[in-house]
Write an enzyme that holds these catalytic residues in place. Structure first.
Site, PDB file in Angstrom:
ATOM      1  N   LYS A 246       0.840  -1.201   0.000  1.00 31.84           N
ATOM      2  CA  LYS A 246       0.000   0.000   0.000  1.00 31.84           C
ATOM      3  C   LYS A 246       0.878   1.255   0.000  1.00 31.84           C
ATOM      4  O   LYS A 246       2.090   1.173   0.254  1.00 31.84           O
ATOM      5  CB  LYS A 246      -0.916  -0.035   1.230  1.00 31.84           C
ATOM      6  CG  LYS A 246      -1.942  -1.195   1.203  1.00 31.84           C
ATOM      7  CD  LYS A 246      -2.717  -1.253   2.517  1.00 31.84           C
ATOM      8  CE  LYS A 246      -3.806  -2.319   2.523  1.00 31.84           C
ATOM      9  NZ  LYS A 246      -4.471  -2.443   3.844  1.00 31.84           N
TER      10      LYS A 246
ATOM     11  N   ASN B 114      -1.606  -0.218   7.351  1.00 31.43           N
ATOM     12  CA  ASN B 114      -0.945  -1.469   7.730  1.00 31.43           C
ATOM     13  C   ASN B 114      -0.072  -2.053   6.620  1.00 31.43           C
ATOM     14  O   ASN B 114       0.159  -3.252   6.564  1.00 31.43           O
ATOM     15  CB  ASN B 114      -1.985  -2.478   8.236  1.00 31.43           C
ATOM     16  CG  ASN B 114      -3.097  -2.717   7.230  1.00 31.43           C
ATOM     17  OD1 ASN B 114      -2.981  -2.332   6.080  1.00 31.43           O
ATOM     18  ND2 ASN B 114      -4.164  -3.360   7.656  1.00 31.43           N
TER      19      ASN B 114
ATOM     20  N   THR C 124      -4.971  -7.505  10.799  1.00 34.66           N
ATOM     21  CA  THR C 124      -5.367  -6.185  10.283  1.00 34.66           C
ATOM     22  C   THR C 124      -4.823  -5.024  11.125  1.00 34.66           C
ATOM     23  O   THR C 124      -4.379  -4.019  10.588  1.00 34.66           O
ATOM     24  CB  THR C 124      -6.910  -6.113  10.229  1.00 34.66           C
ATOM     25  OG1 THR C 124      -7.384  -7.220   9.455  1.00 34.66           O
ATOM     26  CG2 THR C 124      -7.389  -4.811   9.624  1.00 34.66           C
TER      27      THR C 124
ATOM     28  N   ARG D 185       3.366  -6.536   9.558  1.00 42.02           N
ATOM     29  CA  ARG D 185       2.574  -5.454  10.165  1.00 42.02           C
ATOM     30  C   ARG D 185       2.965  -5.228  11.629  1.00 42.02           C
ATOM     31  O   ARG D 185       2.977  -4.102  12.112  1.00 42.02           O
ATOM     32  CB  ARG D 185       1.082  -5.777  10.052  1.00 42.02           C
ATOM     33  CG  ARG D 185       0.536  -5.609   8.628  1.00 42.02           C
ATOM     34  CD  ARG D 185      -0.839  -6.213   8.518  1.00 42.02           C
ATOM     35  NE  ARG D 185      -1.536  -5.893   7.280  1.00 42.02           N
ATOM     36  CZ  ARG D 185      -2.710  -6.432   6.939  1.00 42.02           C
ATOM     37  NH1 ARG D 185      -3.307  -7.291   7.732  1.00 42.02           N
ATOM     38  NH2 ARG D 185      -3.282  -6.103   5.801  1.00 42.02           N
TER      39      ARG D 185
ATOM     40  N   ARG E 299      -0.562 -14.645   4.536  1.00 43.02           N
ATOM     41  CA  ARG E 299      -1.321 -13.983   5.610  1.00 43.02           C
ATOM     42  C   ARG E 299      -0.585 -14.099   6.945  1.00 43.02           C
ATOM     43  O   ARG E 299      -0.561 -13.170   7.743  1.00 43.02           O
ATOM     44  CB  ARG E 299      -2.720 -14.602   5.746  1.00 43.02           C
ATOM     45  CG  ARG E 299      -3.635 -14.304   4.580  1.00 43.02           C
ATOM     46  CD  ARG E 299      -4.180 -12.902   4.603  1.00 43.02           C
ATOM     47  NE  ARG E 299      -5.230 -12.729   5.563  1.00 43.02           N
ATOM     48  CZ  ARG E 299      -6.127 -11.753   5.517  1.00 43.02           C
ATOM     49  NH1 ARG E 299      -6.091 -10.847   4.542  1.00 43.02           N
ATOM     50  NH2 ARG E 299      -7.048 -11.644   6.436  1.00 43.02           N
TER      51      ARG E 299
ATOM     52  N   HIS F 172      -1.791  -5.255   1.494  1.00 45.53           N
ATOM     53  CA  HIS F 172      -2.997  -6.071   1.310  1.00 45.53           C
ATOM     54  C   HIS F 172      -2.559  -7.478   0.932  1.00 45.53           C
ATOM     55  O   HIS F 172      -1.644  -7.634   0.120  1.00 45.53           O
ATOM     56  CB  HIS F 172      -3.889  -5.526   0.197  1.00 45.53           C
ATOM     57  CG  HIS F 172      -4.904  -6.552  -0.233  1.00 45.53           C
ATOM     58  ND1 HIS F 172      -6.038  -6.808   0.495  1.00 45.53           N
ATOM     59  CD2 HIS F 172      -4.907  -7.451  -1.250  1.00 45.53           C
ATOM     60  CE1 HIS F 172      -6.703  -7.800  -0.081  1.00 45.53           C
ATOM     61  NE2 HIS F 172      -6.038  -8.214  -1.143  1.00 45.53           N
TER      62      HIS F 172
HETATM   63  P1  ADP Z   1      -7.041  -7.262   5.973  1.00 41.65           P
HETATM   64  O1  ADP Z   1      -6.314  -6.258   5.098  1.00 41.65           O
HETATM   65  O2  ADP Z   1      -6.245  -7.613   7.191  1.00 41.65           O
HETATM   66  O3  ADP Z   1      -7.545  -8.461   5.214  1.00 41.65           O
HETATM   67  P2  ADP Z   1      -9.807  -6.306   5.954  1.00 41.65           P
HETATM   68  O4  ADP Z   1      -9.965  -6.992   4.640  1.00 41.65           O
HETATM   69  O5  ADP Z   1     -10.760  -6.647   7.015  1.00 41.65           O
HETATM   70  O6  ADP Z   1      -8.324  -6.514   6.548  1.00 41.65           O
HETATM   71  O7  ADP Z   1      -9.849  -4.725   5.747  1.00 41.65           O
HETATM   72  C1  ADP Z   1      -9.206  -4.146   4.632  1.00 41.65           C
HETATM   73  C2  ADP Z   1      -8.396  -2.940   5.061  1.00 41.65           C
HETATM   74  O8  ADP Z   1      -9.272  -1.920   5.504  1.00 41.65           O
HETATM   75  C3  ADP Z   1      -7.440  -3.167   6.213  1.00 41.65           C
HETATM   76  O9  ADP Z   1      -6.205  -3.738   5.818  1.00 41.65           O
HETATM   77  C4  ADP Z   1      -7.279  -1.764   6.764  1.00 41.65           C
HETATM   78  O10 ADP Z   1      -6.347  -1.004   5.990  1.00 41.65           O
HETATM   79  C5  ADP Z   1      -8.663  -1.161   6.550  1.00 41.65           C
HETATM   80  N1  ADP Z   1      -9.565  -1.268   7.717  1.00 41.65           N
HETATM   81  C6  ADP Z   1     -10.172  -2.381   8.179  1.00 41.65           C
HETATM   82  N2  ADP Z   1     -10.992  -2.100   9.213  1.00 41.65           N
HETATM   83  C7  ADP Z   1     -10.914  -0.758   9.406  1.00 41.65           C
HETATM   84  C8  ADP Z   1     -11.528   0.150  10.329  1.00 41.65           C
HETATM   85  N3  ADP Z   1     -12.402  -0.260  11.253  1.00 41.65           N
HETATM   86  N4  ADP Z   1     -11.193   1.442  10.239  1.00 41.65           N
HETATM   87  C9  ADP Z   1     -10.331   1.875   9.314  1.00 41.65           C
HETATM   88  N5  ADP Z   1      -9.724   1.085   8.401  1.00 41.65           N
HETATM   89  C10 ADP Z   1     -10.003  -0.230   8.444  1.00 41.65           C
HETATM   90 MG    MG Z   2      -8.990  -8.555   3.631  1.00 46.88          MG
END
Ligand code: ADP
Ligand code: MG
Length: 201
Positions: free
Chosen positions: A14, A156, A125, A136, A119, A159
């Site tokens: 990102k 973070n 996340t 992360r 992962r 993706h």
């Molecule tokens: P991951 O990237 O760990 O798979 P998700 O798919 O659940 O997580 O969410 C996508 C992305 O959205 C996260 O990596 C993060 O950057 C952002 N995100 C998730 N939840 C929140 C939240 N509650 N507030 C702000 N940003 C969020």
């Molecule tokens: Mg995701």
């Protein structure tokens, strides 16, 4: 049971990962476990692409909302919203801003159990609470509370696709088939061959 050695996953560094000059460090973490980089490019995503990407999985909105609410409840704090779909909708809007603020690097990685392994190396996340030793957890400290307070996405760095099905749809969104290169790595013999032949002379 089989274990497809050609399983693939989508990884995106990102904009914050690029700005933190972590490109090499991030690629190194994946490369050293034994998986193979089969596609890579730098690009400026559009908001449409980001929205499409996150809405590929119809349950994503609800899941992201539930995860966020659970993280507040675990700390004994009332979440800003208790409706997971409403949280999901807000997160999509924040993600559009986040992903379009600078260049990203999209990659396809291939290997046995690659979705799960990537992962694991990436971490959870929320950087604040995820394990040390993950990307992360080691390189950033962002949290749900920081992101909500400042009304922005959690930063973070990366993706990574969540499931094998999700990865196929995501790869098709970010890459054309001719951008993905099929080739062998010498190390695949030691990772995957039944017999280790040809080492001793
Ligand atoms: P991951 O990237 O760990 O798979 P998700 O798919 O659940 O997580 O969410 C996508 C992305 O959205 C996260 O990596 C993060 O950057 C952002 N995100 C998730 N939840 C929140 C939240 N509650 N507030 C702000 N940003 C969020
Ligand atoms: Mg995701």
């Amino acid at each position: 049971m089989t274990y497809p050695k050609t399983e693939r996953t989508l990884v995106i560094i990102k904009p914050d990962g690029i700005q933190r000059t972590l490109i090499g460090e991030i690629i190194k973490r994946y490369e050293r476990v034994g998986i193979k980089l089969v596609a890579i490019k730098m690009l400026l995503p559009t908001e449409e692409k980001v929205e499409k990407h996150y809405l590929l999985d119809p349950s994503w909105k609800k899941n992201v909302g539930e995860k966020s609410i659970a993280s507040y409840e675990k700390k004994g704090i009332t979440p800003p919203s208790t409706d997971p779909i409403a949280v999901g909708n807000m997160v999509v809007e924040k993600l559009k801003k986040y992903f379009t603020c600078g260049p990203v690097i999209a990659m396809v990685w291939e290997g046995a159990h690659v979705v799960e392994v990537v992962r694991k190396i990436t971490g959870g996340t929320e950087p604040r609470s995820t394990d040390v030793g993950t990307i992360r957890g080691d390189f950033v400290l962002d949290s749900y509370i920081m992101a909500d307070t400042d009304d922005r996405a959690i930063r973070n760095l990366i993706h990574a696709s969540g499931t094998v099905d999700e990865s196929a749809a995501e790869i098709a969104l970010w890459f054309t088939p001719n951008e993905i290169i099929e080739y062998s790595l010498i190390q695949e013999q030691i990772l995957y061959d039944v017999n280790i032949d040809g080492v001793l002379e």
